[in-house]
Design a protein around this motif. Structure first.
Motif, PDB file in Angstrom:
ATOM      1  N   LYS A  68       1.006  -0.961   0.073  1.00 50.15           N
ATOM      2  CA  LYS A  68      -0.006   0.224  -0.003  1.00 50.15           C
ATOM      3  C   LYS A  68       0.944   1.441  -0.429  1.00 50.15           C
ATOM      4  CE  LYS A  68      -4.346   1.812   2.269  1.00 50.15           C
ATOM      5  NZ  LYS A  68      -5.409   1.939   2.841  1.00 50.15           N
ATOM      6  N   THR A  70       1.682   2.723   3.163  1.00 52.64           N
ATOM      7  CA  THR A  70       1.761   4.247   3.776  1.00 52.64           C
ATOM      8  C   THR A  70       2.943   3.721   5.259  1.00 52.64           C
ATOM      9  OG1 THR A  70      -0.887   3.579   4.031  1.00 52.64           O
ATOM     10  CG2 THR A  70       0.170   4.408   6.048  1.00 52.64           C
ATOM     11  N   TYR A  72       3.806   4.676   9.245  1.00 55.68           N
ATOM     12  CA  TYR A  72       3.437   5.428  10.433  1.00 55.68           C
ATOM     13  C   TYR A  72       4.559   5.645  11.260  1.00 55.68           C
ATOM     14  CZ  TYR A  72      -0.737   2.982   8.610  1.00 55.68           C
ATOM     15  OH  TYR A  72      -2.221   2.592   8.186  1.00 55.68           O
ATOM     16  N   ASP A  92      -6.388   2.907   6.907  1.00 54.59           N
ATOM     17  CA  ASP A  92      -4.875   2.945   7.263  1.00 54.59           C
ATOM     18  C   ASP A  92      -5.252   3.714   9.013  1.00 54.59           C
ATOM     19  OD1 ASP A  92      -3.157   3.753   5.316  1.00 54.59           O
ATOM     20  OD2 ASP A  92      -4.102   5.732   4.709  1.00 54.59           O
ATOM     21  N   THR A  94      -5.511   6.173  10.446  1.00 55.00           N
ATOM     22  CA  THR A  94      -4.811   6.972  10.480  1.00 55.00           C
ATOM     23  C   THR A  94      -4.365   8.342  11.325  1.00 55.00           C
ATOM     24  OG1 THR A  94      -7.170   7.684  11.295  1.00 55.00           O
ATOM     25  CG2 THR A  94      -6.416   7.566   9.403  1.00 55.00           C
ATOM     26  N   VAL A  97      -0.468   7.848  11.140  1.00 58.50           N
ATOM     27  CA  VAL A  97       0.310   8.326   9.477  1.00 58.50           C
ATOM     28  C   VAL A  97       1.146   8.960   9.512  1.00 58.50           C
ATOM     29  CG1 VAL A  97      -0.113   8.458   6.620  1.00 58.50           C
ATOM     30  CG2 VAL A  97      -1.666   6.724   8.455  1.00 58.50           C
ATOM     31  N   SER A 100       1.827   8.940   2.878  1.00 54.13           N
ATOM     32  CA  SER A 100       0.760   7.352   1.798  1.00 54.13           C
ATOM     33  C   SER A 100       1.281   8.217   0.580  1.00 54.13           C
ATOM     34  CB  SER A 100      -0.580   8.574   2.233  1.00 54.13           C
ATOM     35  OG  SER A 100      -1.398   8.143   3.391  1.00 54.13           O
ATOM     36  N   HIS A 102       0.890   8.011  -3.402  1.00 59.46           N
ATOM     37  CA  HIS A 102      -0.404   8.045  -4.491  1.00 59.46           C
ATOM     38  C   HIS A 102       0.004   7.792  -5.815  1.00 59.46           C
ATOM     39  CE1 HIS A 102      -3.318   7.998  -1.062  1.00 59.46           C
ATOM     40  NE2 HIS A 102      -2.801   9.046  -0.408  1.00 59.46           N
TER      41      HIS A 102
END
Length: 130
Positions: A68, A70, A72, A92, A94, A97, A100, A102
């Motif tokens: 993905k 992501t 953290y 996520d 959130t 995070v 991220s 994209h």
């Protein structure tokens, strides 16, 4: 060395165990995430790898959800259940995070620092440009 069957793997979790993260509990975090995965019998779906430094020491402890993309920050052992919940929901976690992915690059959470230059020559070049 084990050879994992990755055919059912949905998440590959990279847990930083570099020196900065280790000083604030990376080993405990690693064990908590792994215990939570095992407790829920998700070992074939979520694979973990302990890594060396991921270069985001300011965000320690750092965990990355691949594929993905992501990243953290500031994860603690007590975050393991909510973190695994987020993986199962394909969402996520959130609150933790930092970045991220994209498709074309990373979006950074507003409260996270951009980064620092390790090379003084680059800092001087950037300073002259700005």
């Amino acid at each position: 060395m084990a050879t994992w069957n990755l055919s059912n793997t949905k998440h590959h979790i990279l847990i930083c165990n570099g020196s900065s993260c280790n000083r604030v509990g990376a080993e405990e975090l690693t064990q908590s995430i792994r215990k939570e995965i095992s407790r829920r019998e998700l070992d074939d779906m979520i694979h973990t790898t302990r890594t060396r430094c991921n270069g985001r020491c300011h965000d320690k402890c750092v965990v990355i959800n691949y594929p993905k993309g992501t990243w953290y920050k500031d994860l603690k052992p007590e975050d393991a259940p909510l973190f695994v919940d987020s993986l199962l929901a394909n969402e996520d976690y959130t609150e933790k995070v930092s970045h991220s992915f994209h498709g074309q690059g990373f979006d950074r959470s507003p409260e996270v620092i951009t980064g620092v230059f390790k090379d003084k020559e680059k800092v001087n070049k950037v300073s002259k440009i700005l």
